[in-house]
Design an enzyme around this catalytic site. Structure first.
Site, PDB file in Angstrom:
ATOM      1  N   GLY A  15       0.836  -1.208   0.000  1.00 29.94           N
ATOM      2  CA  GLY A  15       0.000   0.000   0.000  1.00 29.94           C
ATOM      3  C   GLY A  15       0.863   1.246   0.000  1.00 29.94           C
ATOM      4  O   GLY A  15       1.834   1.335   0.747  1.00 29.94           O
ATOM      5  N   ARG A  76       1.308  -5.241  -5.429  1.00 30.14           N
ATOM      6  CA  ARG A  76       1.529  -6.425  -4.587  1.00 30.14           C
ATOM      7  C   ARG A  76       1.681  -7.587  -5.558  1.00 30.14           C
ATOM      8  O   ARG A  76       0.712  -8.010  -6.162  1.00 30.14           O
ATOM      9  CB  ARG A  76       0.345  -6.631  -3.636  1.00 30.14           C
ATOM     10  CG  ARG A  76       0.217  -5.495  -2.610  1.00 30.14           C
ATOM     11  CD  ARG A  76      -0.923  -5.733  -1.636  1.00 30.14           C
ATOM     12  NE  ARG A  76      -0.911  -4.728  -0.573  1.00 30.14           N
ATOM     13  CZ  ARG A  76      -1.867  -3.825  -0.380  1.00 30.14           C
ATOM     14  NH1 ARG A  76      -2.918  -3.796  -1.157  1.00 30.14           N
ATOM     15  NH2 ARG A  76      -1.770  -2.946   0.600  1.00 30.14           N
ATOM     16  N   ASP A 107       5.253  -4.915   5.988  1.00 35.23           N
ATOM     17  CA  ASP A 107       5.620  -6.279   6.317  1.00 35.23           C
ATOM     18  C   ASP A 107       5.901  -7.159   5.085  1.00 35.23           C
ATOM     19  O   ASP A 107       6.949  -7.820   4.996  1.00 35.23           O
ATOM     20  CB  ASP A 107       4.400  -6.839   7.066  1.00 35.23           C
ATOM     21  CG  ASP A 107       4.782  -7.943   7.969  1.00 35.23           C
ATOM     22  OD1 ASP A 107       5.888  -7.887   8.511  1.00 35.23           O
ATOM     23  OD2 ASP A 107       3.969  -8.881   8.101  1.00 35.23           O
ATOM     24  N   THR A 129       4.152   2.765   5.571  1.00 34.54           N
ATOM     25  CA  THR A 129       2.745   2.336   5.609  1.00 34.54           C
ATOM     26  C   THR A 129       1.997   3.265   6.546  1.00 34.54           C
ATOM     27  O   THR A 129       2.538   3.646   7.595  1.00 34.54           O
ATOM     28  CB  THR A 129       2.587   0.873   6.087  1.00 34.54           C
ATOM     29  OG1 THR A 129       1.211   0.675   6.463  1.00 34.54           O
ATOM     30  CG2 THR A 129       3.455   0.505   7.265  1.00 34.54           C
ATOM     31  N   ASP A 131      -0.292   2.436   8.349  1.00 29.41           N
ATOM     32  CA  ASP A 131      -0.822   1.658   9.485  1.00 29.41           C
ATOM     33  C   ASP A 131       0.022   1.735  10.762  1.00 29.41           C
ATOM     34  O   ASP A 131      -0.472   1.403  11.837  1.00 29.41           O
ATOM     35  CB  ASP A 131      -0.945   0.177   9.088  1.00 29.41           C
ATOM     36  CG  ASP A 131      -1.817  -0.014   7.860  1.00 29.41           C
ATOM     37  OD1 ASP A 131      -2.676   0.843   7.595  1.00 29.41           O
ATOM     38  OD2 ASP A 131      -1.626  -1.022   7.154  1.00 29.41           O
ATOM     39  N   ASP A 133       2.117  -0.294  11.709  1.00 26.58           N
ATOM     40  CA  ASP A 133       1.985  -1.612  12.341  1.00 26.58           C
ATOM     41  C   ASP A 133       3.247  -2.472  12.235  1.00 26.58           C
ATOM     42  O   ASP A 133       3.173  -3.694  12.241  1.00 26.58           O
ATOM     43  CB  ASP A 133       0.784  -2.366  11.741  1.00 26.58           C
ATOM     44  CG  ASP A 133       0.941  -2.618  10.245  1.00 26.58           C
ATOM     45  OD1 ASP A 133       1.829  -2.005   9.624  1.00 26.58           O
ATOM     46  OD2 ASP A 133       0.171  -3.423   9.701  1.00 26.58           O
ATOM     47  N   ARG A 175      -5.330  -1.640   8.902  1.00 26.41           N
ATOM     48  CA  ARG A 175      -5.308  -3.099   8.767  1.00 26.41           C
ATOM     49  C   ARG A 175      -5.719  -3.726  10.100  1.00 26.41           C
ATOM     50  O   ARG A 175      -6.792  -3.398  10.587  1.00 26.41           O
ATOM     51  CB  ARG A 175      -3.926  -3.591   8.318  1.00 26.41           C
ATOM     52  CG  ARG A 175      -4.016  -4.897   7.532  1.00 26.41           C
ATOM     53  CD  ARG A 175      -2.683  -5.285   6.952  1.00 26.41           C
ATOM     54  NE  ARG A 175      -2.334  -4.525   5.789  1.00 26.41           N
ATOM     55  CZ  ARG A 175      -2.729  -4.833   4.554  1.00 26.41           C
ATOM     56  NH1 ARG A 175      -3.467  -5.880   4.352  1.00 26.41           N
ATOM     57  NH2 ARG A 175      -2.376  -4.090   3.534  1.00 26.41           N
TER      58      ARG A 175
END
Ligand code: F6P
Length: 355
Positions: A15, A76, A107, A129, A131, A133, A175
């Protein structure tokens, strides 16, 4: 040790995130300043397979620091995950004289970077990202811009909620992580927050909205992380409306959060991370993630980052944790506990200030 590199590659994968361009610019110029050529690889790992790449000069990355998206485009790529794809990617690097690659993404991007490093193409990961995360770093490129987009949108929603005495459930990205939701929930003054990291108490939220409404509050924002699951927001909207009698609408902010001009924070950290990644590659280091912890640029090993992530996300098995070196295990468990405590503290703060 300094590696005798002539040319490195850069790609963005997964993303997209605002600030990726700032990182690309920094990598290109940081390398050129050190006498190294940079191959811009388009559409993530797919560009290696399709030979879609171009040598970039300093001017090719002019006027991008202020733009969202990624000038290298993103993708992706499933074929890259197969052995055949990986072999093709390595051959493509050799053919194009690419001595090492800086991979910008999350990731999935880092897993690809690890595979390439294992096959002899040194890679350094830069976390990009919205996120936030990636557990090894406190900060990922794009997180700040996404949060500022969210609060701008929700401030507008609040205006109309107040006029019509409504509740708006706002679903944000992230996410499986609640970073955007918890920070923005507090920053917009929401009445309730639902994130995967903390058990959600529906009854408490309904009672709170009912009580506040009786005391004259007209607008209600409930911030929901997409990580709560696919139907969560819709169900919550119906339940709030049914049980409180307050007209309730859903706003799913979706991909708007991924675009827009990066904030100062994102541009600055992306520039620092990009330059650091070049420095590491040229030092002969690889399979590392550039991180930003306690206000400083630093690094972690990819494998460490993956394992820490699995522990934080409760995916690691007991055996996996037991196999770790005692000091590494202790360090990871401490960091995982700190992440949990971070969410808990913010959640409690949000509750105290939403009365
Ligand atoms: O990882 C970034 C992210 O925007 C997540 O927040 C979201 O879950 C996902 O990507 C959306 O992916 P796509 O762009 O494929 O719809």
């Amino acid at each position: 040790m300094t590696k005798n590199f002539k040319r490195i590659g850069v790609l963005t994968s997964g993303g997209d995130a605002p600030g990726m361009n700032a990182a690309v610019r920094s990598i290109v110029r940081g390398a050129i300043s050190r006498g190294i050529e940079v191959m811009g690889i388009y559409c993530g790992y797919r560009g290696l397979l399709d030979n879609d790449m171009k040598l970039l000069d300093a001017r090719d990355v002019s006027n991008i620091i202020n733009h969202g998206g990624t000038m290298l485009y993103s993708d992706r790529c499933n074929k890259f995950k197969t052995q055949e794809g990986l072999d093709e990617a390595v051959a493509s690097c050799r053919k194009n004289g690419i001595d090492g690659i800086v991979t910008i993404g999350g990731d999935g991007t880092f897993r690809g970077a690890t595979d390439l490093s294992r096959l002899g193409i040194p890679c350094i990961g830069v976390p990009g990202t919205i996120d936030n995360d990636i557990s090894a770093t406190d900060y990922t490129i794009g997180y700040d811009t996404a949060k500022n987009t969210v609060i701008e949108m929700v401030d507008k929603l609040r205006d109309t909620c107040e006029s019509h005495a409504r509740c708006n459930v706002v679903e944000v990205m992230g996410r499986n992580a609640g970073y955007i939701a918890i920070d923005c929930g507090i920053a917009v003054g929401s009445t309730g927050i639902a994130i995967p990291e903390i058990p959600f108490d529906r009854e408490k939220l309904i009672n709170s909205i009912t009580h506040l409404s009786k005391n004259g509050k007209r607008n209600f924002i409930v911030m929901v992380s997409e990580g709560m699951g696919s139907d969560f927001s819709e169900t919550l909207v119906s339940e709030i409306q049914e049980k409180t009698g307050i007209e309730t609408r859903l706003a799913r902010l979706a991909h708007v959060q991924r675009g827009g001009n990066p904030t100062c924070e994102d541009r600055l950290i992306a520039t620092q991370m990009g330059d650091k990644a070049v420095e590491l590659l040229l030092q002969g280091l690889y399979n590392l993630v550039v991180c930003y912890n306690k206000g400083k640029i630093c690094t972690e090993k990819m494998e460490y980052a993956f394992t820490l992530d699995r522990i934080v996300k409760n995916k690691a098995t007991v055996e996996e944790i037991e196999k770790l070196e005692p000091d590494v295990r202790e360090d990871m468990l401490r960091r995982a506990a700190e992440k949990k405590a971070h969410f808990q503290e913010l959640y409690e703060l949000a509750e105290r200030v939403s009365i």
